[in-house]
Scaffold this motif. Structure first.
Motif: not given
Length: 404
Positions: A342-361
């Motif tokens: 879970l942490v790895d997935f969210v870290n990669r999403a944040l580093n990719d600059g994804l908007p928060s709603p898209e990170t959750m999706r």
């Protein structure tokens, strides 16, 4: 280019004269006023994997994948999309505030001209407002968003949820809930009152109607306590007493948060819930302490009042909260999705600059895929982001990057 102000006023004037089923025809009639031949509404289905057309008489369209189409890219990036080989068509995100509803397809000879972008955004905002205002008067929107029959337990929960995304110039909160058609025990709520954002995430024991009935009581007790002006500790105690009174053999875990948006001070009570993660500068820093109280409904087993953990956030910090359906999801080999993944997935999403709603999706789609589309428990995740005033509109720029 026609007068977009006239189009907006015409739509607002005529929308109340028809039912929800007539929205697609109403929007189609407005198309010539912005020199378009067609305007088609697409709404995201409950799983946020498909865009489903809301069609009027004479229109034929297919469902579109969010993952693999230009329309889907408009939905995920919140940016207008055009295809060089299809210059008469433009895809416009359909937003109400920061709540993603779907997209508009605008077919026009001038679609390749970026001068259309401003009018297209205005029309899209107006249509989103009309959809929200009119959809409660009929079932057409609900029916088209459902790709499978929804169980009564899920109907109860979805009927109680606030919008999945809310944002101001210094806050954003976004959440996602699966399985969409058969949820029962997970529920969340939030409210912004003056400078305090209140958030509650709950996971009730059991499944089906019994779990959703308990979830309904828990979120209603939470709202009642909040609206009566109770502080965080007394709010937890009030929910605990209601659960014990009405469902004496059951309990719910819960995470209660209050964030002062002026100072960034976060107060939290963890009632037997999985710990929330603090994320800073694109990576997970640590898990917030917990539990600080017994699960809701079991408070009579201890003489101690719930304890409040206080955390001073830094500008740009995010809190990721989740239920155990996320981390306990199992692969075909029996391996848990787990906190590390879970942490790895969210870290990669944040580093990719994804908007928060898209990170959750994307997170919940990853969890569902990890368990071969057969979740054994509700899986809910919730993001809270704090951007103080000296970073004005920063997260809104993230949500709508380069859309103008």
């Amino acid at each position: 280019m026609g007068d977009v102000g006239e189009v907006v006023r015409w739509l607002q004037l005529h929308a109340p004269q028809g039912g929800p089923d007539e929205l697609s025809q109403l929007v189609a009639r407005a198309a010539p006023a912005i020199d378009a031949t067609e305007i088609v509404i697409y709404l995201a289905d409950y799983t946020q994997s498909l865009l489903v057309p809301l069609l009027g008489a004479g229109l034929v369209r297919d469902e579109l994948s969010i993952e693999t189409t230009l329309a889907g890219r408009a939905f995920t990036t919140l940016d207008i999309q055009r295809a060089p080989d299809n210059p008469d068509r433009v895809w416009v995100p359909l937003l109400l505030g920061c709540e993603r509803m779907g997209v508009l397809e605008i077919v026009a000879p001038t679609a390749a001209d970026e001068a259309l972008d401003g009018p297209a955004w205005e029309v899209a905002v107006t249509i989103a407002q009309i959809l929200v205002n009119r959809r409660l008067y009929g079932d057409v929107v609900e029916r088209m968003r459902r790709r499978l029959p929804m169980q009564v337990a899920a109907e109860i929960v979805w009927g109680l949820l606030p919008p999945l995304t809310f944002a101001t110039d210094d806050l954003v909160i976004t959440a996602i809930l699966e399985p969409c058609y058969d949820v029962g025990g997970d529920i969340f709520d939030y409210a912004l009152n003056d400078d305090v954002l209140s958030v509650g995430l709950f996971d009730t024991c059991g499944h089906g109607i019994k779990a959703s009935t308990l979830a309904s009581l828990v979120v209603s007790a939470y709202r009642n306590a909040r609206r009566c002006g109770l502080d965080l500790v007394d709010t937890a105690i009030s929910i605990d007493r209601w659960v014990r009174s009405e469902h004496p053999n059951f309990f719910a875990t819960g995470l209660l948060l209050e964030l002062d948006r002026r100072t960034g001070r976060l107060s939290a009570i963890n009632a037997g819930h999985p710990g929330a993660m603090l994320l800073r500068d694109g990576k997970a820093i640590r898990e917030l302490p917990g539990p600080t109280a017994l699960p809701l409904g079991l408070g009579h087993l201890t003489p101690h009042r719930p304890q409040v953990h206080v955390e001073d956030l830094h500008p740009g910090d995010r809190i990721l909260a989740y239920t155990d359906g996320i981390t306990d999801a199992r692969s075909a080999e029996g391996e848990h999705f787990g906190l590390d993944r879970l942490v790895d997935f969210v870290n990669r999403a944040l580093n990719d600059g994804l908007p928060s709603p898209e990170t959750m999706r994307r997170l919940v789609r990853a969890v569902v895929g990890y368990q071969d589309d057969q979740l054994q428990d509700d899986a809910t995740a919730l993001f809270v982001e704090w951007r103080p005033p000296h970073l004005p509109l920063a997260h809104l720029r993230d949500l709508a990057a380069n859309r103008h």
